[in-house]
Design a protein around this motif. Structure first.
Motif, mmCIF file in Angstrom:
data_model
loop_
_atom_site.group_PDB
_atom_site.id
_atom_site.type_symbol
_atom_site.label_atom_id
_atom_site.label_comp_id
_atom_site.label_asym_id
_atom_site.label_seq_id
_atom_site.Cartn_x
_atom_site.Cartn_y
_atom_site.Cartn_z
ATOM 1 N N THR A 1 0.834 -1.222 0.000
ATOM 2 C CA THR A 1 0.000 0.000 0.000
ATOM 3 C C THR A 1 0.864 1.266 0.000
ATOM 4 N N GLY A 2 2.111 1.096 -0.375
ATOM 5 C CA GLY A 2 3.024 2.250 -0.355
ATOM 6 C C GLY A 2 2.623 3.290 -1.375
ATOM 7 N N GLY A 3 2.998 4.521 -1.151
ATOM 8 C CA GLY A 3 2.756 5.603 -2.088
ATOM 9 C C GLY A 3 1.352 6.172 -1.991
ATOM 10 N N SER B 1 -4.312 9.325 3.945
ATOM 11 C CA SER B 1 -2.915 8.910 3.783
ATOM 12 C C SER B 1 -2.025 9.503 4.873
ATOM 13 N N SER B 2 -0.996 8.748 5.257
ATOM 14 C CA SER B 2 -0.050 9.249 6.269
ATOM 15 C C SER B 2 0.766 10.421 5.735
ATOM 16 N N ASP B 3 0.720 10.664 4.432
ATOM 17 C CA ASP B 3 1.430 11.803 3.852
ATOM 18 C C ASP B 3 0.513 12.993 3.610
ATOM 19 N N ILE C 1 8.115 11.686 8.719
ATOM 20 C CA ILE C 1 6.681 11.843 8.427
ATOM 21 C C ILE C 1 5.931 12.225 9.697
ATOM 22 N N LYS D 1 -5.851 9.425 -1.101
ATOM 23 C CA LYS D 1 -6.290 8.050 -0.798
ATOM 24 C C LYS D 1 -6.339 7.832 0.720
ATOM 25 N N HIS E 1 14.303 8.702 1.847
ATOM 26 C CA HIS E 1 12.881 8.314 1.840
ATOM 27 C C HIS E 1 12.461 7.930 0.436
ATOM 28 N N GLY F 1 -3.197 2.999 3.967
ATOM 29 C CA GLY F 1 -3.064 1.559 4.178
ATOM 30 C C GLY F 1 -4.125 0.691 3.540
ATOM 31 N N HIS G 1 7.605 4.881 -3.728
ATOM 32 C CA HIS G 1 8.876 4.320 -3.254
ATOM 33 C C HIS G 1 9.530 3.594 -4.417
#
Ligand SMILES: O=C(CO)[C@@H](O)[C@@H](O)COP(=O)(O)O
Length: 234
Positions: free
Chosen positions: A34-36, A86-88, A146, A51, A172, A54, A109
């Motif tokens: 689930t990266g990016g 998203s965590s970002d 992050i 998004k 990163h 995860g 990534h």
């Protein structure tokens, strides 16, 4: 929260785009698991869509994309707001607040871009594809953990006034920006392609730089002439 009909329509369009564009990251091998993440600004509103954190790419859909304010807060009661963004999200929000011309942000990534980021080394402009797409080298941004505005600030401070739509955040990975989400995804795809080519080129021997005047001509042509224009381009 209700918005004017034209804003609701714009939100729906960006939800569709952002959900669909995540499939391009897996299609081009830019992410695993689930990266990016991809986000898109909602034209005419201080909102963007990103998004959920995860969630498997196969499960992403317009209705589970998350609508946020430019402060990175989830709009209460909006579709998808039952999940965490998203965590970002903070990084994307910081970019939208500080670079008003940016309509899309992408983070991946992707392997070769991350390898350059792990060395804290910019990708030198030694192939015409870089001159076309990035107008020169792809720069490195600072190491940032992050969770707050640090990554977003590093992206903005590195890319503001820079031709490149891509930045390698040290240790990163890449973040890309664009006029809209599709343009930012294209930058991410082209970034990984040139990161790979230049990596292999350097392994085989010394790199040959392109003269700056040639870079300028290539960038100008590609930005203004390449592809389809007018009715044919619709
Ligand atoms: O790079 C990171 C975390 O360091 C994130 O982009 C990646 O894990 C994807 O997180 P999200 O699923 O977008 O929350």
């Amino acid at each position: 929260m209700e918005f004017a009909p034209e804003i609701e329509a714009a939100i729906a369009h960006v939800r569709d785009d952002v959900a669909r564009l995540h499939a391009e990251l897996t299609r081009y091998g830019l992410v695993v698991w689930t990266g990016g993440n991809v986000s898109g600004r909602v034209p005419g509103a201080e909102l963007f869509v990103i998004k959920p954190s995860g969630v498997a790419y196969d499960d992403l859909a317009p209705e589970n994309m998350i609508l946020c304010t430019l402060d990175g807060e989830v709009v209460p009661g909006s579709a998808g707001s039952d999940r965490h963004p998203s965590s970002d999200t903070a990084a994307h929000a910081y970019v939208y607040r500080n670079l008003p011309e940016v309509g899309g942000v992408v983070h991946t990534h992707s392997t070769f871009a991350v390898a350059w980021a792990a060395r804290g080394e910019e990708i030198p402009c030694v192939v015409t594809a870089m001159a076309d797409e990035f107008g020169g080298p792809v720069p490195v941004g600072p190491f940032a953990v992050i969770g707050d505005d640090s990554i977003g600030r590093g992206i903005v401070e590195t890319l503001r006034g820079h031709r490149s739509r891509a930045v390698l955040m040290r240790n990163h990975g890449p973040f890309t920006i664009g006029a809209d989400a599709a343009d930012a995804v294209k930058a991410a795809v082209m970034l990984e392609d040139v990161a790979r080519s230049v990596h292999y080129a350097r392994e085989a021997g010394p790199l040959v730089p392109i003269p700056q005047d040639a870079i300028d001509r290539l960038f100008d042509r590609y930005q203004k002439v390449y592809g389809q224009t007018g009715e044919a381009g619709r």
